[in-house]
Design a protein around this motif. Sequence first.
Motif, PDB file in Angstrom:
ATOM      1  N   THR A 290       8.688 -12.384   2.778  1.00  0.00           N
ATOM      2  CA  THR A 290       9.665 -11.312   2.643  1.00  0.00           C
ATOM      3  C   THR A 290       9.422 -10.271   3.721  1.00  0.00           C
ATOM      4  O   THR A 290       8.313  -9.757   3.870  1.00  0.00           O
ATOM      5  CB  THR A 290       9.560 -10.650   1.255  1.00  0.00           C
ATOM      6  N   MET A 291      10.444  -9.976   4.481  1.00  0.00           N
ATOM      7  CA  MET A 291      10.385  -8.939   5.502  1.00  0.00           C
ATOM      8  C   MET A 291      10.918  -7.630   4.919  1.00  0.00           C
ATOM      9  O   MET A 291      11.995  -7.611   4.311  1.00  0.00           O
ATOM     10  CB  MET A 291      11.225  -9.340   6.724  1.00  0.00           C
ATOM     11  N   LEU A 292      10.163  -6.539   5.075  1.00  0.00           N
ATOM     12  CA  LEU A 292      10.599  -5.222   4.636  1.00  0.00           C
ATOM     13  C   LEU A 292      10.675  -4.294   5.833  1.00  0.00           C
ATOM     14  O   LEU A 292       9.744  -4.227   6.640  1.00  0.00           O
ATOM     15  CB  LEU A 292       9.640  -4.635   3.596  1.00  0.00           C
ATOM     16  N   SER A 293      11.783  -3.577   5.933  1.00  0.00           N
ATOM     17  CA  SER A 293      11.939  -2.611   7.008  1.00  0.00           C
ATOM     18  C   SER A 293      12.690  -1.405   6.455  1.00  0.00           C
ATOM     19  O   SER A 293      13.429  -1.513   5.471  1.00  0.00           O
ATOM     20  CB  SER A 293      12.698  -3.213   8.192  1.00  0.00           C
ATOM     21  N   GLU A 294      12.492  -0.261   7.088  1.00  0.00           N
ATOM     22  CA  GLU A 294      13.016   0.988   6.539  1.00  0.00           C
ATOM     23  C   GLU A 294      13.383   1.953   7.648  1.00  0.00           C
ATOM     24  O   GLU A 294      12.743   1.986   8.699  1.00  0.00           O
ATOM     25  CB  GLU A 294      11.955   1.617   5.628  1.00  0.00           C
ATOM     26  N   LEU A 295      14.397   2.717   7.403  1.00  0.00           N
ATOM     27  CA  LEU A 295      14.771   3.836   8.261  1.00  0.00           C
ATOM     28  C   LEU A 295      14.690   5.120   7.448  1.00  0.00           C
ATOM     29  O   LEU A 295      15.052   5.122   6.274  1.00  0.00           O
ATOM     30  CB  LEU A 295      16.208   3.646   8.782  1.00  0.00           C
ATOM     31  N   PRO A 296      14.157   6.219   8.062  1.00  0.00           N
ATOM     32  CA  PRO A 296      13.747   6.336   9.468  1.00  0.00           C
ATOM     33  C   PRO A 296      12.297   5.969   9.731  1.00  0.00           C
ATOM     34  O   PRO A 296      11.883   5.872  10.872  1.00  0.00           O
ATOM     35  CB  PRO A 296      13.961   7.827   9.739  1.00  0.00           C
ATOM     36  N   ALA A 297      11.463   5.799   8.688  1.00  0.00           N
ATOM     37  CA  ALA A 297      10.055   5.451   8.871  1.00  0.00           C
ATOM     38  C   ALA A 297       9.694   4.363   7.871  1.00  0.00           C
ATOM     39  O   ALA A 297      10.568   3.807   7.208  1.00  0.00           O
ATOM     40  CB  ALA A 297       9.171   6.681   8.708  1.00  0.00           C
ATOM     41  N   THR A 298       8.391   4.054   7.746  1.00  0.00           N
ATOM     42  CA  THR A 298       8.000   2.938   6.877  1.00  0.00           C
ATOM     43  C   THR A 298       7.072   3.349   5.745  1.00  0.00           C
ATOM     44  O   THR A 298       6.481   2.497   5.101  1.00  0.00           O
ATOM     45  CB  THR A 298       7.295   1.841   7.705  1.00  0.00           C
ATOM     46  N   SER A 299       6.950   4.644   5.455  1.00  0.00           N
ATOM     47  CA  SER A 299       6.001   5.059   4.415  1.00  0.00           C
ATOM     48  C   SER A 299       6.432   4.550   3.041  1.00  0.00           C
ATOM     49  O   SER A 299       5.619   4.028   2.276  1.00  0.00           O
ATOM     50  CB  SER A 299       5.857   6.580   4.404  1.00  0.00           C
ATOM     51  N   GLY A 300       7.700   4.708   2.688  1.00  0.00           N
ATOM     52  CA  GLY A 300       8.181   4.195   1.410  1.00  0.00           C
ATOM     53  C   GLY A 300       8.148   2.680   1.360  1.00  0.00           C
ATOM     54  O   GLY A 300       7.875   2.080   0.324  1.00  0.00           O
ATOM     55  N   CYS A 301       8.409   2.056   2.500  1.00  0.00           N
ATOM     56  CA  CYS A 301       8.388   0.590   2.593  1.00  0.00           C
ATOM     57  C   CYS A 301       6.974   0.053   2.340  1.00  0.00           C
ATOM     58  O   CYS A 301       6.811  -0.986   1.700  1.00  0.00           O
ATOM     59  CB  CYS A 301       8.867   0.182   3.974  1.00  0.00           C
ATOM     60  N   ILE A 302       5.973   0.756   2.816  1.00  0.00           N
ATOM     61  CA  ILE A 302       4.585   0.354   2.579  1.00  0.00           C
ATOM     62  C   ILE A 302       4.270   0.420   1.086  1.00  0.00           C
ATOM     63  O   ILE A 302       3.645  -0.485   0.521  1.00  0.00           O
ATOM     64  CB  ILE A 302       3.624   1.243   3.392  1.00  0.00           C
TER      65      ILE A 302
ATOM     66  N   ARG B  87      -2.484 -15.363  -4.479  1.00  0.00           N
ATOM     67  CA  ARG B  87      -2.801 -14.267  -3.572  1.00  0.00           C
ATOM     68  C   ARG B  87      -1.540 -13.824  -2.838  1.00  0.00           C
ATOM     69  O   ARG B  87      -0.622 -14.612  -2.602  1.00  0.00           O
ATOM     70  CB  ARG B  87      -3.849 -14.681  -2.547  1.00  0.00           C
ATOM     71  N   SER B  88      -1.526 -12.553  -2.473  1.00  0.00           N
ATOM     72  CA  SER B  88      -0.460 -12.006  -1.637  1.00  0.00           C
ATOM     73  C   SER B  88      -1.065 -11.449  -0.353  1.00  0.00           C
ATOM     74  O   SER B  88      -2.237 -11.065  -0.318  1.00  0.00           O
ATOM     75  CB  SER B  88       0.299 -10.896  -2.372  1.00  0.00           C
ATOM     76  N   LEU B  89      -0.255 -11.395   0.665  1.00  0.00           N
ATOM     77  CA  LEU B  89      -0.677 -10.871   1.965  1.00  0.00           C
ATOM     78  C   LEU B  89       0.347  -9.835   2.415  1.00  0.00           C
ATOM     79  O   LEU B  89       1.558 -10.108   2.406  1.00  0.00           O
ATOM     80  CB  LEU B  89      -0.768 -11.998   2.990  1.00  0.00           C
ATOM     81  N   ILE B  90      -0.129  -8.656   2.787  1.00  0.00           N
ATOM     82  CA  ILE B  90       0.727  -7.615   3.361  1.00  0.00           C
ATOM     83  C   ILE B  90       0.312  -7.416   4.811  1.00  0.00           C
ATOM     84  O   ILE B  90      -0.861  -7.155   5.098  1.00  0.00           O
ATOM     85  CB  ILE B  90       0.592  -6.283   2.600  1.00  0.00           C
ATOM     86  N   VAL B  91       1.273  -7.543   5.718  1.00  0.00           N
ATOM     87  CA  VAL B  91       0.997  -7.384   7.144  1.00  0.00           C
ATOM     88  C   VAL B  91       1.900  -6.300   7.708  1.00  0.00           C
ATOM     89  O   VAL B  91       3.130  -6.435   7.696  1.00  0.00           O
ATOM     90  CB  VAL B  91       1.231  -8.698   7.915  1.00  0.00           C
TER      91      VAL B  91
ATOM     92  N   VAL C 156       4.000 -13.572   1.066  1.00  0.00           N
ATOM     93  CA  VAL C 156       3.634 -12.801   2.250  1.00  0.00           C
ATOM     94  C   VAL C 156       4.686 -11.721   2.462  1.00  0.00           C
ATOM     95  O   VAL C 156       5.891 -11.994   2.420  1.00  0.00           O
ATOM     96  CB  VAL C 156       3.535 -13.693   3.500  1.00  0.00           C
ATOM     97  N   PHE C 157       4.225 -10.487   2.689  1.00  0.00           N
ATOM     98  CA  PHE C 157       5.122  -9.364   2.930  1.00  0.00           C
ATOM     99  C   PHE C 157       4.876  -8.829   4.333  1.00  0.00           C
ATOM    100  O   PHE C 157       3.777  -8.364   4.647  1.00  0.00           O
ATOM    101  CB  PHE C 157       4.886  -8.255   1.897  1.00  0.00           C
ATOM    102  N   PHE C 158       5.887  -8.906   5.176  1.00  0.00           N
ATOM    103  CA  PHE C 158       5.841  -8.295   6.498  1.00  0.00           C
ATOM    104  C   PHE C 158       6.475  -6.907   6.421  1.00  0.00           C
ATOM    105  O   PHE C 158       7.485  -6.715   5.738  1.00  0.00           O
ATOM    106  CB  PHE C 158       6.632  -9.119   7.520  1.00  0.00           C
ATOM    107  N   ILE C 159       5.892  -5.944   7.133  1.00  0.00           N
ATOM    108  CA  ILE C 159       6.465  -4.608   7.243  1.00  0.00           C
ATOM    109  C   ILE C 159       6.741  -4.354   8.715  1.00  0.00           C
ATOM    110  O   ILE C 159       5.837  -4.437   9.548  1.00  0.00           O
ATOM    111  CB  ILE C 159       5.514  -3.534   6.685  1.00  0.00           C
ATOM    112  N   SER C 160       7.986  -4.043   9.038  1.00  0.00           N
ATOM    113  CA  SER C 160       8.382  -3.904  10.437  1.00  0.00           C
ATOM    114  C   SER C 160       9.138  -2.605  10.660  1.00  0.00           C
ATOM    115  O   SER C 160       9.939  -2.190   9.820  1.00  0.00           O
ATOM    116  CB  SER C 160       9.268  -5.083  10.859  1.00  0.00           C
TER     117      SER C 160
END
Length: 312
Positions: free
Chosen positions: A45-57, A73-77, A174-178
């Motif tokens: 799962t890809m997570l992205s946010e505007l204008p920043a990524t604090s809430g997304c994290i 297990r889960s992975l956050i990148v 797996v969670f990607f944060i971009s």
Amino acid sequence: MHKDREHQFSQDQASRLRELAEPAIRPDSGGAQPNVPQQHSPRVTMLSELPATSGCIQLAWHLAKGVSDSKHRSLIVDLSPSASRLPTILKDLIRLETSGAVPDIQPLWHQSPHGKTLAAWRPRRNSHIDLVAQPSGEVPTAEQMPRICEQLVRQIAKAERQPDGAVGGLWSWVFFISESGGIPLDSACWEAADEILLAYPDDEAARQQVISAIQARLPRKQAIQRLVLLLKQTPSIRDWPAPKKLIRAQVRPAAGGLLLPESTDAFRLLWPPEGSCSEKTMRNNRWLARAANLIAGELRQTPLPFSSRQAC
């Protein structure tokens, strides 16, 4: 010609990762909702946010907590090339929630004789959630960062032997944060995702930024990917207690010239203010934790598309 070969290689790796992922619900399951994805087939799962990524994290952390246990297990990148805010945000969040310590955070990349390459990280014993982020260091070049992301996609898809003797992927989810702005150097990870969650304020300016991000990172939109739009709203005292269901929103069929795929959903979501967690915002973060449970349930209930898996 060299760039064309690199792009094709990236697409092949993304397709391979999606082929390894099992649907969350099989066609003959009768609509039953499993607790977690298949152990040896990572859902990405890809997570992205505007204008920043604090809430997304924070959202990624709550999602991972909800699907992780002793067998899964889960992975956050965090794909930020440097100056990642993930360590600081999770430190404040966990301190206020449990007064506990943040699980070990491993670097995204390291310096090698061949330049910056993907770091050699492994699952940690003190948590069912593995964290990867780059809090410091010189930013990789425009040539190094895409290569790091391609190596990351291969690392997740690669089958490895587990301590119990089983063979398969190390993570169930797996969670990607971009960061969706700027030059799209992490497109390989966007292309490898089964679903993309985009959080942004419900206004025209943010909508246009989202359209630009999708067009830049997914020039050839994968038909097998699901797009989930999260329209951020500032919580108020009237919004309590936490909701028991997600609130759907209308999606424009051709917003800003972008033809959204049929697999696009949109939800209105109360969202904590920007910045690190504090006593003042903890109530909002508890709401976000509840929203994460609802989002995870929504993702589980909808099977991953089968177009790239039926032939496997």
